[in-house]
Design a protein around this motif. Structure first.
Motif, PDB file in Angstrom:
ATOM      1  N   TYR A  84      50.024  11.577  28.772  1.00  0.00           N
ATOM      2  CA  TYR A  84      50.944  12.472  28.069  1.00  0.00           C
ATOM      3  C   TYR A  84      52.326  12.437  28.716  1.00  0.00           C
ATOM      4  CZ  TYR A  84      53.102  16.726  26.350  1.00  0.00           C
ATOM      5  OH  TYR A  84      53.973  17.624  25.802  1.00  0.00           O
ATOM      6  N   ARG A  85      52.346  12.496  30.039  1.00  0.00           N
ATOM      7  CA  ARG A  85      53.621  12.484  30.760  1.00  0.00           C
ATOM      8  C   ARG A  85      54.360  11.161  30.587  1.00  0.00           C
ATOM      9  NH1 ARG A  85      51.671  15.459  36.353  1.00  0.00           N
ATOM     10  NH2 ARG A  85      51.673  17.572  35.478  1.00  0.00           N
ATOM     11  N   ASN A  86      53.631  10.078  30.396  1.00  0.00           N
ATOM     12  CA  ASN A  86      54.251   8.770  30.208  1.00  0.00           C
ATOM     13  C   ASN A  86      54.536   8.462  28.736  1.00  0.00           C
ATOM     14  OD1 ASN A  86      54.292   8.034  32.970  1.00  0.00           O
ATOM     15  ND2 ASN A  86      52.129   7.507  32.882  1.00  0.00           N
ATOM     16  N   GLY A  87      54.292   9.425  27.869  1.00  0.00           N
ATOM     17  CA  GLY A  87      54.608   9.285  26.454  1.00  0.00           C
ATOM     18  C   GLY A  87      53.647   8.411  25.670  1.00  0.00           C
ATOM     19  N   ARG A  88      52.426   8.251  26.179  1.00  0.00           N
ATOM     20  CA  ARG A  88      51.449   7.424  25.456  1.00  0.00           C
ATOM     21  C   ARG A  88      50.583   8.259  24.575  1.00  0.00           C
ATOM     22  NH1 ARG A  88      48.805   4.801  30.280  1.00  0.00           N
ATOM     23  NH2 ARG A  88      50.416   5.612  31.585  1.00  0.00           N
TER      24      ARG A  88
ATOM     25  N   GLU B 137      44.431  11.776  31.058  1.00  0.00           N
ATOM     26  CA  GLU B 137      45.039  12.349  29.857  1.00  0.00           C
ATOM     27  C   GLU B 137      46.411  12.941  30.182  1.00  0.00           C
ATOM     28  OE1 GLU B 137      45.180  13.279  25.810  1.00  0.00           O
ATOM     29  OE2 GLU B 137      43.628  12.149  26.856  1.00  0.00           O
ATOM     30  N   ILE B 138      46.516  13.654  31.286  1.00  0.00           N
ATOM     31  CA  ILE B 138      47.793  14.238  31.695  1.00  0.00           C
ATOM     32  C   ILE B 138      48.810  13.139  31.985  1.00  0.00           C
ATOM     33  CG2 ILE B 138      48.967  15.551  33.516  1.00  0.00           C
ATOM     34  CD1 ILE B 138      46.350  17.254  33.680  1.00  0.00           C
ATOM     35  N   ASP B 139      48.395  12.113  32.724  1.00  0.00           N
ATOM     36  CA  ASP B 139      49.287  10.995  33.035  1.00  0.00           C
ATOM     37  C   ASP B 139      49.768  10.299  31.761  1.00  0.00           C
ATOM     38  OD1 ASP B 139      49.162  11.461  35.755  1.00  0.00           O
ATOM     39  OD2 ASP B 139      47.630   9.926  36.123  1.00  0.00           O
TER      40      ASP B 139
END
Length: 51
Positions: A47-51, A43-45
């Motif tokens: 969010y950080r990648n804008g998905r 989930e964090i990844d």
């Protein structure tokens, strides 16, 4: 000339207890019991990648 600003950042009375109660409630929800560390990382990844 020096200007000094002093700010009391201590939590208001009862604020810490309110947050603790909220977190305890959230952790007790059935949905929370099935979340894994891997789910959180994904989930964090995302969010950080804008998905």
């Amino acid at each position: 000339m020096v200007e000094v600003l002093v700010v009391d950042q201590s939590p208001e009375t009862g604020e810490v207890e309110s947050w603790r109660a909220l977190f305890k409630h959230i952790q007790g929800l059935p949905q929370s019991r099935s979340i894994t560390d891997e789910d959180i990382i994904k989930e964090i990844d995302a969010y950080r990648n804008g998905r």
